[in-house]
Enzyme design. Structure first.
Site, mmCIF file in Angstrom:
data_model
loop_
_atom_site.group_PDB
_atom_site.id
_atom_site.type_symbol
_atom_site.label_atom_id
_atom_site.label_comp_id
_atom_site.label_asym_id
_atom_site.label_seq_id
_atom_site.Cartn_x
_atom_site.Cartn_y
_atom_site.Cartn_z
ATOM 1 C CB CYS A 198 36.711 170.395 91.907
ATOM 2 S SG CYS A 198 35.426 170.398 90.668
ATOM 3 C CB SER A 208 37.273 176.961 85.373
ATOM 4 O OG SER A 208 37.290 177.067 86.774
ATOM 5 N NE ARG A 265 42.177 167.177 69.236
ATOM 6 C CZ ARG A 265 41.956 167.752 70.418
ATOM 7 N NH1 ARG A 265 42.184 169.024 70.591
ATOM 8 N NH2 ARG A 265 41.489 167.037 71.430
ATOM 9 C CB SER A 266 48.049 168.199 72.202
ATOM 10 O OG SER A 266 46.748 168.677 72.267
ATOM 11 C CG ASN A 278 37.221 175.299 90.117
ATOM 12 O OD1 ASN A 278 37.403 176.482 90.417
ATOM 13 N ND2 ASN A 278 36.976 174.913 88.887
ATOM 14 C CG HIS A 294 33.878 174.602 92.566
ATOM 15 N ND1 HIS A 294 33.739 175.318 91.407
ATOM 16 C CD2 HIS A 294 33.865 173.279 92.185
ATOM 17 C CE1 HIS A 294 33.650 174.488 90.372
ATOM 18 N NE2 HIS A 294 33.726 173.245 90.812
ATOM 19 N NE ARG A 350 36.772 161.802 91.248
ATOM 20 C CZ ARG A 350 36.254 162.751 90.481
ATOM 21 N NH1 ARG A 350 34.944 162.844 90.309
ATOM 22 N NH2 ARG A 350 37.049 163.609 89.895
ATOM 23 C CE LYS A 409 30.987 162.963 89.124
ATOM 24 N NZ LYS A 409 31.630 163.792 88.088
HETATM 25 C C1 2RA Z 1 32.234 170.750 87.897
HETATM 26 N N1 2RA Z 1 32.934 169.211 89.605
HETATM 27 O O1 2RA Z 1 32.471 171.738 88.581
HETATM 28 C C2 2RA Z 1 32.854 169.439 88.204
HETATM 29 C C3 2RA Z 1 34.163 169.325 87.525
HETATM 30 N N2 2RA Z 1 34.882 168.183 87.885
HETATM 31 O O2 2RA Z 1 31.513 170.752 86.919
#
Ligand code: 2RA
Length: 349
Positions: A129, A159, A39-40, A326, A253, A99, A224
C-alpha cells in the site's frame, strides 16, 4: 460467459473493503465466491446486494473459479496461491509473498497493465500500500521527466497493520482521552499498557517503524518501497531511500516525496501532468488552504497530490505530498482493477 471470481480472505479488513468495491464497480463477474479460514466458514456476507455464505479455504473451493484474489497473510498466500494456480485459476495476490518473484508481474493498472498478461506462474502480485500511494503520480511525472531518484517519508495509518492496528489505536485513544498525558517524556508509555502491533504507543505520537527489521537497520516496509517502485516503473537502478513512519490515523497513508529527474522541471507543468494523470487528483492550492490530508481522502479511490514544489536548490527535483486510502487504492481497489484487466482478457480470448 462472465468469469467466476473467488475472494480469499473475504472477512478481513481488506476483504471487507473489497466486497464494497465489487458491489459498486461495473459488474464483470459471474459467480463471486467468498473464501476464508474454516473459523469464518458459514458466515453470510453481502456482495452485489446479495447474501453469500463464506466457504472454508480448501483445494475444492477453487473448483469452477477463473480468477482468485488473495487478501491473506504472506504465509497463507505462499501456500494457497500456487495451489489455485495449479488448478488453472489466475491468482491476484495482495500479500508480500510473490511481489519480487521475477516470474510474477507486479501490477498497477494505470502504469503497467500490459505486464499482467505475462504471468508464468499464473500469479499476479499487487504492490504494498505504501508503494501504491505514489505510483500513479510518479509514473506520470517519470514519463515526461525521467525519474532518477526518490527520497520518501511515509505517514502510515494504523489500518495498514490490519484490524489489530485499528483496535489498538482506538483503545489507546480511549485511554488518553481527558487526561493530560503527552506532555512529559515517556508519560504515554506509562499509561498505554498495550501497544498492539506497534513497537511504541501510537496515540499522540509518531512511530518510525513499519514491518520487520532487515539488514543495516532498514525496515521491511522501507525495502518494499524501494524494490517495488523499481520493479513497477521498470527502473532497476532507481535510487530510493524511504523512512516509514506510523502516525495515529485510522486509514489513508501519506507520503512526502522528493523526486529527482533527468530533466529540469517546472511547478506549473508538473501540476498539469498530475492533473491529467489517471487515478490522480491534483489538490494543490495552499493559498486557499487546499492540500490533501488523510482524513479528507479516506474512502476515495484516487491518490491525491498536493504541495507540488520545484526544489529551491535543484531545478530537476520536485517535492510533493501524496495521500491514498491504503485499504482502497493501496489494497482492495488495485487488486480489483488487476482482476478486471484479467477478466477483460478472458472474456475477449
Ligand atoms: C503497513 N504497508 O502499512 C503495510 C501493510 N501492507 O503496515
Amino acid at each position: 460467459r462472465k468469469p467466476n471470481l473467488a475472494v480469499v480472505g473475504a472477512t478481513g479488513a481488506v476483504g471487507t473493503v473489497m466486497l464494497g468495491i465489487l458491489s459498486s464497480r461495473e459488474d464483470v463477474w459471474g459467480e463471486i465466491r467468498l473464501i476464508a479460514s474454516p473459523r469464518s466458514a458459514g458466515r453470510k456476507l453481502t456482495v452485489r446486494g446479495e447474501e453469500v455464505e463464506v466457504v472454508a479455504l480448501s483445494e475444492e473451493a477453487f473448483d469452477g473459479i477463473d480468477v482468485a484474489m488473495f487478501d491473506v497473510p504472506d504465509e497463507v498466500s505462499a501456500q494457497w496461491a500456487p495451489i489455485a494456480a495449479a488448478k488453472g485459476v489466475i491468482a491476484v495476490d495482495n500479500s508480500g509473498a510473490f511481489r519480487m518473484d521475477e516470474d510474477v508481474p507486479l501490477v498497477v493498472p494505470e502504469v503497467n497493465a500490459a505486464a499482467a498478461r505475462i504471468r508464468p506462474r499464473g500469479i499476479i502480485a499487487n504492490p504494498n500500500c505504501t508503494t501504491l500511494t505514489m505510483m500513479n503520480g510518479l509514473a506520470a511525472l517519470h514519463s515526461e521527466y525521467g525519474l532518477k531518484e526518490l527520497v520518501v517519508a511515509s505517514y502510515q495509518a494504523a489500518s495498514g497493520a490490519g484490524q489489530p492496528g485499528v483496535d489498538a489505536l482506538r483503545d489507546q485513544i480511549k485511554q488518553v482521552a481527558g487526561t493530560g498525558v503527552g506532555e512529559m517524556a515517556g508519560d504515554l508509555r506509562a499509561v498505554i499498557t498495550d501497544n498492539g502491533p506497534f513497537p511504541a504507543p501510537l496515540v499522540l505520537n509518531a512511530v518510525p517503524w513499519a514491518g520487520s527489521l532487515k539488514e543495516d537497520g532498514w525496515s521491511s516496509e522501507e525495502l518494499k518501497v524501494r524494490n517495488e517502485s523499481r520493479k513497477i516503473l521498470g527502473l532497476p537502478d532507481l535510487k530510493v531511500s524511504a523512512t516509514c513512519v506510523r502516525i495515529p490515523v485510522i486509514t489513508t497513508h501519506s507520503l512526502a516525496v522528493h523526486a529527482v529527474f533527468e530533466r529540469e522541471v517546472t511547478q506549473a507543468r508538473a501540476q498539469e501532468i498530475l492533473r491529467d494523470a489517471p487515478g490522480v487528483v491534483l489538490y494543490d492550492n495552499p493559498e486557499a488552504g487546499e492540500f490533501p490530508t488523510p482524513n479528507d481522502v479516506v474512502g476515495t479511490d484516487p491518490t491525491w497530490v498536493g504541495r507540488v514544489r520545484r526544489s529551491i536548490d535543484d531545478p530537476t527535483a520536485l517535492d510533493l505530498f501524496i495521500c491514498g486510502d491504503n485499504l482502497r487504492k493501496g489494497a482492495a481497489l488495485n487488486t480489483a482493477q488487476i482482476a478486471e484487466v484479467v477478466a477483460a482478457e478472458l472474456t475477449t480470448a
